[in-house]
Design an enzyme around this catalytic site. Structure first.
Site, mmCIF file in Angstrom:
data_model
loop_
_atom_site.group_PDB
_atom_site.id
_atom_site.type_symbol
_atom_site.label_atom_id
_atom_site.label_comp_id
_atom_site.label_asym_id
_atom_site.label_seq_id
_atom_site.Cartn_x
_atom_site.Cartn_y
_atom_site.Cartn_z
ATOM 1 C CB ILE A 34 20.713 27.881 10.194
ATOM 2 C CG1 ILE A 34 21.166 28.245 11.608
ATOM 3 C CG2 ILE A 34 20.571 26.377 10.029
ATOM 4 C CD1 ILE A 34 22.543 27.780 11.983
ATOM 5 C CG ASN B 226 9.459 29.126 12.465
ATOM 6 O OD1 ASN B 226 9.851 29.157 11.315
ATOM 7 N ND2 ASN B 226 9.441 30.182 13.256
ATOM 8 C CB CYS C 151 14.132 33.386 7.500
ATOM 9 S SG CYS C 151 15.803 32.712 7.462
ATOM 10 C CG ASN D 205 13.397 35.954 12.435
ATOM 11 O OD1 ASN D 205 14.532 35.600 12.719
ATOM 12 N ND2 ASN D 205 12.580 35.221 11.710
#
Lengths: 286, 391
Positions: free
Chosen positions: B144, B172, B203, B265
């Site tokens: 994303i 977050n 991320c 993650n």
């Protein structure tokens, strides 16, 4: 939006590798509109973790049934074809925003590329139900992929183009459009992205070509509606239904975006799948 | 199979004592009113009698059958530290549940332990070009790219909603630099409706998505310490699986003042276009999530739980109660459900019921004895309680 247990009523292969399945799902058969879709859970989620989105292909409120139309492209769709009548599917829907038809539009031009017919099929029924004239232009690679006219209502004008010329006019479906663009009050398209982009270019130049820009009816009297609003979409000549890989289908994961002319990514599942052609940045823009 | 009956068969959810510190409010119905109420099939591998995983039935109602007597009285509360007490240990993972409103029509969000909202940055981000998601064997890849409207817009648009909810919302937070993280957290500090921070230093999908902070113990400790100084909000830090040894990183984060860890993650991966002419995702790289990630996540939880004394919240491929029990046994005090929500939006709520029922079946009045049972024996099992607040 609801989670619905849809029971398979009938499953048949209408074209090589293409299936239409009918489900008893009264909750989806009322209140859903052409352009909206359902998100279908396939199999056990430890193997296939994503649902599959399918346009609502037809709806029969009387019997409480809906149909979906798909091509077997992977394990999820292959799994669907193995269902038997009586099996139930978990469907989330109806999702997304529908096509917006102006109440004054008498002539609807529908342009389908291949399986794009699945996104437009319900609009054929709605247009005829509302007493409008509907022309459906359909394009495919060859005759074996052409949507059977027996599956369409008699009232629709059905014109076919095939790239190899094996049925109908030789060429692409976009070649058929100029003959209808003066006739049409509104156009609706669903199919591969390049086809939609070509149609968007055609639509952008339509007013100048036809010379009706200032003579034609004033839709809305020049009042500016916010881009993307139902009113703005109704005034747009071309609305497109866009396909994109999808995650949640409710707007949470941001997986299914296309770039909008505003510079903001538009969620296909939430702002779409139907957009006015001029909302989309067809060249991308990232 | 008979056509499902109407909702008259769906009993009311068992009463749950309201959180003492918040007013009790009537909850919206657990299931859509059209949900079927027929008998359900037990899911393979699941321990609870009411498991619906693996069934073709919609599972919106599966958790709503009367759980065994006593399930309602099982203590599922979990303390993540600094006053962040969750009603139950089932959270929804960042990025899979938007801002908590998107699934509102089909999920009773108030029954969740907590919601981790979409990654939030200082300035708005448009994210990565599509395609952004694709299914992989037993999982999915996403890239994303931290699309979000920016912290101010999030505060303005969603915090008032969150304030009205009983369920705590953890924001977050992602950034490119320590200053970014600190500034976002500073703006969230004191905003009503923001119950805590989940620091996303992991991320994998953006060039500067903070992953650099999750790869190195010193950097991880530095960003955690800086954020710690900026806020008294409960602070979770989310670990990356894209490291060779996660333990020194976890230690550094704990030492820098994090209240809890979340692990893990997504794992970086790629997929190819069908004609194999190029990578499939617009961003080339994506993050793997879903059941395929579970053994990796389980290993990391197992490792981390042995080296830190703060609570560990597990994330990675939870699709049924057995996964929850696995992560608890490996030392987690709570789990986040992520990718499985896409297939089964009501799974997290059902897991709450199933966990309570499982404890009741085992004669437990709390789920805490389930925590850490698979860890090597050592004096004192990991505590479900967070560290004490030491100003």
């Amino acid at each position: 939006m609801r989670l619905v247990a849809a029971e398979l009523v009938e499953s048949r292969q209408v074209l090589p590798g293409q299936w239409i399945q009918s489900f008893h799902a009264p909750e989806l058969a009322t209140g859903s509109r052409a352009g909206q879709f359902v998100h279908v859970r396939t199999g056990d989620c430890t193997g296939l973790v994503l649902r599959r989105p399918f346009s609502l292909n037809t709806i029969d409120p009387a019997s409480g049934t809906i149909t979906i139309h798909f091509r077997t492209v992977g394990r999820g769709t292959a799994w669907l074809t193995r269902l038997r009548p009586g099996d139930t599917l978990d469907m989330l829907g109806p999702l997304g925003r529908p096509f917006e038809v102006d109440p004054r539009s008498r002539h609807l031009l529908l342009i389908a590329g291949g399986l794009g017919i699945a996104g437009l099929r319900l609009l054929v029924d709605e247009g005829i139900r509302d007493g409008r004239q509907v022309a459906l232009l359909f394009g495919a690679a060859s005759a074996r992929d052409v949507y059977p006219s027996s599956l369409l209502p008699d009232e629709v004008e059905y014109v076919v183009a095939t790239e190899d010329g094996s049925l109908g006019q030789r060429g692409r479906v976009t070649d058929l459009v100029p003959a209808y663009e003066a006739w049409a009050d509104q156009a609706f398209a669903c199919g591969p992205q390049p086809m939609l982009a070509a149609l968007a270019r055609l639509a952008a130049g339509r007013r100048e070509r036809l010379g009706v820009a200032r003579l034609g009816r004033k839709r809305g009297g020049g009042r500016q509606d916010p881009p993307g609003s139902p009113a703005a979409r109704r005034k747009s000549f071309l609305q497109v239904s866009i396909e994109q890989n999808m995650g949640c289908a409710v707007g949470a994961c941001l997986g299914c975006v296309v770039m909008g002319v505003s510079g903001q990514p538009q969620r296909v599942c939430r702002e779409g799948p139907v957009f006015a052609a001029e909302e989309i940045a067809w060249e991308g823009g990232w | 199979m008979a056509r499902p009956g109407r909702s008259t068969l769906v009993p009311a959810r068992p009463d749950r004592p309201a959180r003492p510190d918040r007013p009790a409010r009537p909850n919206p119905p657990l299931v859509p009113d059209a949900a079927p109420g027929e008998e359900m099939s037990a899911g393979a591998g699941s321990l609870a009698p009411s498991a619906g995983a693996g069934s073709l039935e919609p599972s919106g109602w599966a958790g709503s059958l009367e759980p065994p007597a006593g399930a309602a009285s099982v203590d599922l509360e979990v303390d993540l530290g600094r006053g962040l007490v969750l009603a139950n240990p089932i959270l929804v993972a960042s990025g899979t549940f938007g801002y908590g409103v998107e699934y509102g029509e089909v999920v009773d969000v108030e029954r969740l332990g907590a919601i981790c909202c979409k990654g939030t940055t200082l300035r708005p981000r448009i994210g990565n070009p599509p395609p952004r998601v694709t299914e992989t064997p037993g999982g999915m890849l996403n890239s994303i790219g931290l699309q979000n409207p920016g912290v101010e817009a999030v505060i303005e648009k969603y915090a008032p909603l969150w304030q009205a909810w009983r369920v705590p919302v953890l924001v977050n937070v992602a950034g490119e630099s320590i200053a970014d993280y600190v500034e976002v957290v500073r703006r969230l500090d004191g905003v009503p409706g923001v119950a805590g921070i989940e620091l996303n230093i992991s991320c994998p999908n953006v060039g500067k998505g903070g992953l650099q902070f999750a790869l190195d113990p010193d950097a991880a400790g530095a960003v955690t310490a800086a954020v710690r100084r900026a806020t008294d909000l409960p602070l979770l830090v989310k670990l990356s699986p894209n490291v060779s040894d996660v333990r020194p990183i976890a230690r550094a984060i704990a030492a820098a003042g994090a209240d809890a860890l979340s692990a893990v993650n997504t794992l970086s991966g790629i997929a190819l276009a069908p004609d194999r002419s190029r990578p499939f995702l617009g961003n080339v790289f994506g993050g793997l999530s879903g059941p395929a990630l579970k053994p990796v996540a389980l290993r990391i939880v197992y490792e981390v739980a042995q080296v830190v004394d703060i609570p560990v919240v597990a994330i990675g491929g939870v699709t049924e109660l057995a996964d929850v029990l696995d992560f608890l046994a490996a030392g987690a005090v709570a789990v986040q459900v992520g990718t499985a929500i896409f297939a089964d939006p009501v799974l997290p709520v059902r897991l709450v019921d199933e966990l309570g029922a499982e404890c009741a079946r085992r004669g437990l009045d709390s789920y805490r004895p389930l925590i850490g049972t698979a860890l090597p024996q050592r004096p004192g099992a990991p505590s479900a309680r967070g560290v004490e607040y030491r100003p």
